[in-house]
Design a protein around this motif. Structure first.
Motif, PDB file in Angstrom:
ATOM      1  N   LYS A   1      47.961 -10.077 -15.088  1.00 39.93           N
ATOM      2  CA  LYS A   1      48.686  -9.564 -14.230  1.00 39.93           C
ATOM      3  C   LYS A   1      48.286  -8.833 -12.954  1.00 39.93           C
ATOM      4  CE  LYS A   1      52.710  -9.240 -17.359  1.00 39.93           C
ATOM      5  NZ  LYS A   1      53.808  -8.309 -18.127  1.00 39.93           N
ATOM      6  N   HIS A   2      48.714  -9.128 -11.861  1.00 41.48           N
ATOM      7  CA  HIS A   2      48.314  -8.699 -10.647  1.00 41.48           C
ATOM      8  C   HIS A   2      49.242  -8.091  -9.833  1.00 41.48           C
ATOM      9  CE1 HIS A   2      45.434  -9.663  -6.844  1.00 41.48           C
ATOM     10  NE2 HIS A   2      46.083  -8.573  -6.806  1.00 41.48           N
ATOM     11  N   TYR A   3      49.047  -6.803  -9.494  1.00 42.42           N
ATOM     12  CA  TYR A   3      50.149  -6.318  -8.645  1.00 42.42           C
ATOM     13  C   TYR A   3      49.517  -5.454  -7.446  1.00 42.42           C
ATOM     14  CZ  TYR A   3      53.725  -6.272 -12.328  1.00 42.42           C
ATOM     15  OH  TYR A   3      54.539  -7.034 -13.334  1.00 42.42           O
ATOM     16  N   VAL A   4      50.195  -5.526  -6.432  1.00 41.22           N
ATOM     17  CA  VAL A   4      50.192  -4.741  -5.221  1.00 41.22           C
ATOM     18  C   VAL A   4      50.956  -3.714  -5.462  1.00 41.22           C
ATOM     19  CG1 VAL A   4      50.302  -4.569  -2.833  1.00 41.22           C
ATOM     20  CG2 VAL A   4      49.121  -6.692  -3.710  1.00 41.22           C
ATOM     21  N   THR A   5      50.597  -2.569  -5.373  1.00 39.89           N
ATOM     22  CA  THR A   5      51.498  -1.414  -5.965  1.00 39.89           C
ATOM     23  C   THR A   5      51.812  -0.860  -4.604  1.00 39.89           C
ATOM     24  OG1 THR A   5      50.890  -1.211  -7.753  1.00 39.89           O
ATOM     25  CG2 THR A   5      52.264   0.820  -6.873  1.00 39.89           C
ATOM     26  N   ILE A   6      53.033  -0.564  -4.053  1.00 33.50           N
ATOM     27  CA  ILE A   6      53.644   0.340  -2.789  1.00 33.50           C
ATOM     28  C   ILE A   6      53.926   1.482  -3.210  1.00 33.50           C
ATOM     29  CG2 ILE A   6      55.270   0.352  -0.962  1.00 33.50           C
ATOM     30  CD1 ILE A   6      53.374  -2.075  -1.019  1.00 33.50           C
ATOM     31  N   PHE A   7      52.969   2.494  -2.851  1.00 31.02           N
ATOM     32  CA  PHE A   7      53.617   3.993  -3.448  1.00 31.02           C
ATOM     33  C   PHE A   7      54.716   4.620  -2.436  1.00 31.02           C
ATOM     34  CE2 PHE A   7      49.753   3.305  -5.867  1.00 31.02           C
ATOM     35  CZ  PHE A   7      50.050   3.798  -7.020  1.00 31.02           C
ATOM     36  N   VAL A   8      55.563   5.317  -2.721  1.00 32.68           N
ATOM     37  CA  VAL A   8      56.576   5.848  -1.907  1.00 32.68           C
ATOM     38  C   VAL A   8      56.716   7.411  -2.343  1.00 32.68           C
ATOM     39  CG1 VAL A   8      59.213   5.798  -1.173  1.00 32.68           C
ATOM     40  CG2 VAL A   8      57.688   3.713  -1.530  1.00 32.68           C
ATOM     41  N   ALA A   9      57.117   8.348  -1.462  1.00 36.88           N
ATOM     42  CA  ALA A   9      57.321   9.603  -1.780  1.00 36.88           C
ATOM     43  C   ALA A   9      58.910   9.671  -1.318  1.00 36.88           C
ATOM     44  CB  ALA A   9      56.455  10.399  -1.162  1.00 36.88           C
ATOM     45  N   CYS A  10      59.431  10.762  -2.153  1.00 39.04           N
ATOM     46  CA  CYS A  10      60.958  11.035  -1.775  1.00 39.04           C
ATOM     47  C   CYS A  10      60.972  12.395  -2.265  1.00 39.04           C
ATOM     48  CB  CYS A  10      61.859  10.331  -2.688  1.00 39.04           C
ATOM     49  SG  CYS A  10      61.762  10.082  -4.261  1.00 39.04           S
TER      50      CYS A  10
ATOM     51  N   ARG B   1      41.848   5.656  -2.788  1.00 37.07           N
ATOM     52  CA  ARG B   1      42.297   6.448  -1.540  1.00 37.07           C
ATOM     53  C   ARG B   1      41.757   7.942  -2.177  1.00 37.07           C
ATOM     54  NH1 ARG B   1      43.062   2.244  -0.212  1.00 37.07           N
ATOM     55  NH2 ARG B   1      44.903   1.413   0.605  1.00 37.07           N
ATOM     56  N   PRO B   2      40.513   8.130  -1.917  1.00 39.55           N
ATOM     57  CA  PRO B   2      40.023   9.478  -2.214  1.00 39.55           C
ATOM     58  C   PRO B   2      40.590  10.369  -1.130  1.00 39.55           C
ATOM     59  CG  PRO B   2      37.904   7.983  -1.798  1.00 39.55           C
ATOM     60  CD  PRO B   2      39.376   7.149  -1.468  1.00 39.55           C
ATOM     61  N   GLY B   3      40.816  11.605  -1.733  1.00 37.12           N
ATOM     62  CA  GLY B   3      41.411  12.534  -0.898  1.00 37.12           C
ATOM     63  C   GLY B   3      42.893  12.692  -0.752  1.00 37.12           C
ATOM     64  N   PHE B   4      43.495  11.721  -1.189  1.00 33.23           N
ATOM     65  CA  PHE B   4      45.203  11.255  -0.991  1.00 33.23           C
ATOM     66  C   PHE B   4      45.629  12.379  -1.961  1.00 33.23           C
ATOM     67  CE2 PHE B   4      48.789   9.663  -3.114  1.00 33.23           C
ATOM     68  CZ  PHE B   4      49.638   9.361  -1.835  1.00 33.23           C
ATOM     69  N   GLU B   5      46.809  13.042  -1.551  1.00 33.37           N
ATOM     70  CA  GLU B   5      47.802  13.844  -2.199  1.00 33.37           C
ATOM     71  C   GLU B   5      48.853  13.791  -1.945  1.00 33.37           C
ATOM     72  OE1 GLU B   5      46.088  17.811  -2.341  1.00 33.37           O
ATOM     73  OE2 GLU B   5      48.116  18.539  -3.016  1.00 33.37           O
ATOM     74  N   PRO B   6      49.869  13.225  -2.695  1.00 30.15           N
ATOM     75  CA  PRO B   6      51.347  12.973  -2.293  1.00 30.15           C
ATOM     76  C   PRO B   6      52.067  13.945  -1.489  1.00 30.15           C
ATOM     77  CG  PRO B   6      51.094  13.290  -4.918  1.00 30.15           C
ATOM     78  CD  PRO B   6      49.873  13.241  -3.922  1.00 30.15           C
ATOM     79  N   ALA B   7      52.082  15.077  -2.098  1.00 27.31           N
ATOM     80  CA  ALA B   7      52.965  16.259  -1.243  1.00 27.31           C
ATOM     81  C   ALA B   7      52.456  16.466   0.284  1.00 27.31           C
ATOM     82  CB  ALA B   7      52.744  17.484  -2.095  1.00 27.31           C
ATOM     83  N   LYS B   8      51.014  16.100   0.366  1.00 23.95           N
ATOM     84  CA  LYS B   8      50.563  16.422   1.689  1.00 23.95           C
ATOM     85  C   LYS B   8      50.776  15.104   2.561  1.00 23.95           C
ATOM     86  CE  LYS B   8      46.607  19.504   1.038  1.00 23.95           C
ATOM     87  NZ  LYS B   8      45.173  19.404   0.633  1.00 23.95           N
ATOM     88  N   ALA B   9      50.790  13.885   2.180  1.00 21.32           N
ATOM     89  CA  ALA B   9      51.114  12.711   2.734  1.00 21.32           C
ATOM     90  C   ALA B   9      52.645  12.908   3.140  1.00 21.32           C
ATOM     91  CB  ALA B   9      51.076  11.602   1.747  1.00 21.32           C
ATOM     92  N   LEU B  10      53.396  13.572   2.436  1.00 20.51           N
ATOM     93  CA  LEU B  10      54.924  13.602   2.876  1.00 20.51           C
ATOM     94  C   LEU B  10      55.007  14.681   4.203  1.00 20.51           C
ATOM     95  CD1 LEU B  10      57.597  12.507   2.184  1.00 20.51           C
ATOM     96  CD2 LEU B  10      57.831  14.568   0.759  1.00 20.51           C
ATOM     97  N   THR B  11      54.325  15.750   4.046  1.00 21.95           N
ATOM     98  CA  THR B  11      54.610  16.645   5.087  1.00 21.95           C
ATOM     99  C   THR B  11      53.643  16.188   6.648  1.00 21.95           C
ATOM    100  OG1 THR B  11      52.854  18.090   3.866  1.00 21.95           O
ATOM    101  CG2 THR B  11      55.041  18.597   3.830  1.00 21.95           C
ATOM    102  N   ASN B  12      52.548  15.499   6.333  1.00 19.76           N
ATOM    103  CA  ASN B  12      51.676  15.310   7.349  1.00 19.76           C
ATOM    104  C   ASN B  12      52.181  14.086   8.127  1.00 19.76           C
ATOM    105  OD1 ASN B  12      50.269  17.336   6.709  1.00 19.76           O
ATOM    106  ND2 ASN B  12      48.372  16.174   5.805  1.00 19.76           N
ATOM    107  N   ALA B  13      52.731  13.072   7.463  1.00 23.07           N
ATOM    108  CA  ALA B  13      52.925  11.830   8.187  1.00 23.07           C
ATOM    109  C   ALA B  13      54.178  11.944   9.133  1.00 23.07           C
ATOM    110  CB  ALA B  13      53.313  10.889   7.045  1.00 23.07           C
TER     111      ALA B  13
END
Ligand code: 8DG
Ligand code: MG
Ligand code: MG
Length: 150
Positions: free
Chosen positions: A78-87, A138-150
């Motif tokens: 199985k092969h997946y492209v995963t889209i990550f979404v924050a909410c 994605r080294p350095g990625f952090e979900p909570a920061k991605a939400l506030t910075n974007a």
């Protein structure tokens, strides 16, 4: 099998988000975000909100695309492209319920640093491959920061 699109959702409350142990499917016993397959005609955000509601009973808002990863499950072809979404939660005090007990053992709130610990060999908390790949790709990625910075 041709690649498919999966959506993984960081349901955030402050620095914490929801994870659960997968049951009854590939990646059984690994820890994953709520999520599932993108269906025909859906936006990433619609898919994320639908899967979170189906799997946890939670209503979410402030949905935002974060990043994508590429995961080949060679063992099961199985092969997946995963889209990550924050909410975030529509109701801050709401708690996740296990609405699909055949697919998830329990939901819990963890921080990103905890997930990084779980990713280490011998942690006893193996991660679902798309999450392992998120940490690697994605080294350095952090979900909570991605939400506030974007
Ligand atoms: P669905 O039929 O409701 O769409 O799927 P599901 O029953 O919720 O299955 P799932 O295994 O939870 O999700 C379907 C696929 O989505 C899964 O096999 C691989 C892909 N997927 C990713 N990343 C993630 C993730 O972070 N969490 C979840 N739950 N699924 C993900 O590629
Ligand atoms: Mg689902
Ligand atoms: Mg699912």
């Amino acid at each position: 099998m041709d690649p498919r699109v999966g959506v993984g959702v960081f349901v955030l409350r402050g620095n914490k988000f929801i994870v659960g142990k997968r049951l009854g499917s590939h990646g059984e016993g690994t820890y994953a975000l709520p999520g599932g397959h993108l269906e025909y005609g859906e936006s990433f955000e619609e898919c994320a909100a639908r899967e979170v509601l189906e799997e946890t009973g939670l209503e979410v808002s402030e949905l935002r695309f974060l990043t994508a990863t590429n995961s080949v499950f060679d063992d099961v072809k199985k092969h997946y492209v995963t889209i990550f979404v924050a909410c975030t939660l529509r109701d801050e005090g709401a708690e996740p319920r296990v609405t699909e007990p055949d697919k998830c053992e329990a939901w819990e709130w963890i921080e990103w640093s905890t997930m990084q610990d779980w990713a280490c060999e011998g942690s006893g908390r193996p991660l679902f491959m798309p999450l392992t790949n998120l940490l690697k790709q994605r080294p350095g990625f952090e979900p909570a920061k991605a939400l506030t910075n974007a």
